[in-house]
Design an enzyme around this catalytic site. Structure first.
Site, PDB file in Angstrom:
ATOM      1  N   GLU A 186      38.482  34.827  37.957  1.00 36.86           N
ATOM      2  CA  GLU A 186      39.422  35.690  37.239  1.00 36.86           C
ATOM      3  C   GLU A 186      40.699  35.869  38.068  1.00 36.86           C
ATOM      4  O   GLU A 186      40.773  36.775  38.907  1.00 36.86           O
ATOM      5  CB  GLU A 186      38.754  37.039  36.959  1.00 36.86           C
ATOM      6  CG  GLU A 186      39.651  37.966  36.195  1.00 36.86           C
ATOM      7  CD  GLU A 186      38.905  39.128  35.578  1.00 36.86           C
ATOM      8  OE1 GLU A 186      38.515  39.005  34.421  1.00 36.86           O
ATOM      9  OE2 GLU A 186      38.736  40.147  36.246  1.00 36.86           O
ATOM     10  N   HIS A 238      36.087  43.512  40.995  1.00 37.81           N
ATOM     11  CA  HIS A 238      37.173  43.280  40.032  1.00 37.81           C
ATOM     12  C   HIS A 238      38.521  43.408  40.752  1.00 37.81           C
ATOM     13  O   HIS A 238      38.691  44.281  41.611  1.00 37.81           O
ATOM     14  CB  HIS A 238      37.072  44.295  38.889  1.00 37.81           C
ATOM     15  CG  HIS A 238      37.932  43.954  37.719  1.00 37.81           C
ATOM     16  ND1 HIS A 238      39.293  44.188  37.719  1.00 37.81           N
ATOM     17  CD2 HIS A 238      37.642  43.360  36.541  1.00 37.81           C
ATOM     18  CE1 HIS A 238      39.795  43.755  36.575  1.00 37.81           C
ATOM     19  NE2 HIS A 238      38.824  43.254  35.839  1.00 37.81           N
TER      20      HIS A 238
HETATM   21  C1  PEP Z   1      39.423  42.049  32.819  1.00 29.12           C
HETATM   22  O1  PEP Z   1      39.673  43.224  32.747  1.00 29.12           O
HETATM   23  O2  PEP Z   1      38.587  41.660  33.621  1.00 29.12           O
HETATM   24  C2  PEP Z   1      40.116  41.116  31.930  1.00 29.12           C
HETATM   25  C3  PEP Z   1      39.807  39.856  31.971  1.00 29.12           C
HETATM   26  O3  PEP Z   1      41.033  41.651  31.093  1.00 29.12           O
HETATM   27  P1  PEP Z   1      41.798  40.887  29.903  1.00 29.12           P
HETATM   28  O4  PEP Z   1      40.750  40.176  29.087  1.00 29.12           O
HETATM   29  O5  PEP Z   1      42.440  42.009  29.145  1.00 29.12           O
HETATM   30  O6  PEP Z   1      42.765  39.946  30.521  1.00 29.12           O
END
Ligand code: PEP
Length: 233
Positions: A153, A95
């Site tokens: 992400e 992450h």
């Molecule tokens: C995450 O913590 O991986 C994330 C995507 O957070 P958010 O949905 O709050 O942007």
């Protein structure tokens, strides 16, 4: 086609009782929902109570990280066998918050991916670009790719980042197409400010099969609506 929603509670909620209550609310809101896998990833100290709450439901349990070592002198670490014994089937790896705040490198993520597959859990590998994915999967046999979930992400899209806004679904599709050339047939997810309002667009235009959800996973009704969007569009 698998639909998969991962709830990343991060370092929330504030206490054990609140975690038990939150898991209970999510379970109630999603009681009759079928056709989607939902994985709740609470902080480590809450795993046991959340596991108890999720018993006899279709909701699954995951962890937010794991050590690549099975046991030994690794102060502060949590092993994959420990997580498996608690009922975890999934582990979030790489992450961006861990990369940025705890110095997690691609070499470390790579060791964790290998260890997670060896332990029989599903690695959920978070990346921002293709180079990271190549490094994180180094040495992993292609025959194992189907067991891996890859989350595109971008850190700037995570709701807690300054000025965050969700990525453009078309940009997500472009990126996922690129990641797919590296890790096919892995399942691809998107993460970053996903809500019940924007989820449909990512599923339609983003070429993803689900989401990693942070903030919205802490609000049970909103989270349930988001999950339903993943099924019904
Ligand atoms: C995450 O913590 O991986 C994330 C995507 O957070 P958010 O949905 O709050 O942007």
């Amino acid at each position: 086609m698998e639909r998969l929603i991962i709830a990343n509670w991060k370092m929330n909620p504030k206490n054990l009782k609140a975690a038990f209550v939150l898991a209970g609310s999510v379970k109630r809101y999603l009681k009759d929902v079928r056709g989607v896998r939902v994985v709740i990833c609470p902080p480590f100290p809450y795993l046991a109570v959340v596991a108890r709450q999720l018993k006899h439901s279709s909701l699954e349990l995951g962890a937010q990280d794991a050590s690549w070592e099975p046991s030994g002198p690794h102060t502060g670490q949590i092993s994959l066998p420990m997580l498996k014994a608690l009922g975890c089937g999934f582990v979030i790896l790489g992450h961006s918050e861990l990369r940025a705040q705890s110095g997690e490198t691609d070499a470390m993520v790579n060791r964790k991916v290998h260890a997670t597959l060896k332990a029989g859990l599903v690695p959920i590998v978070c990346v921002e670009n293709a180079v990271q994915l190549i490094k994180d999967l180094r040495g992993v046999p292609r025959s194992s790719y189907a067991k891996i979930r890859v989350v595109y992400e971008p850190s700037w899209a995570i709701s807690t980042a300054k000025g965050a806004k969700p990525a453009d679904p078309k940009e997500v599709r472009r990126m996922v197409q690129k990641l797919d050339t590296i890790a096919s047939p892995a399942v691809f997810l998107y993460g970053g400010s996903v809500s019940s309002k924007n989820a449909g667009a990512f599923l339609k235009k983003g070429m993803v099969q689900g989401f990693l959800v942070g903030q919205a996973s802490l609000r049970p009704r909103e989270f349930a609506n988001l999950v339903k969007k993943a099924i019904f569009g």
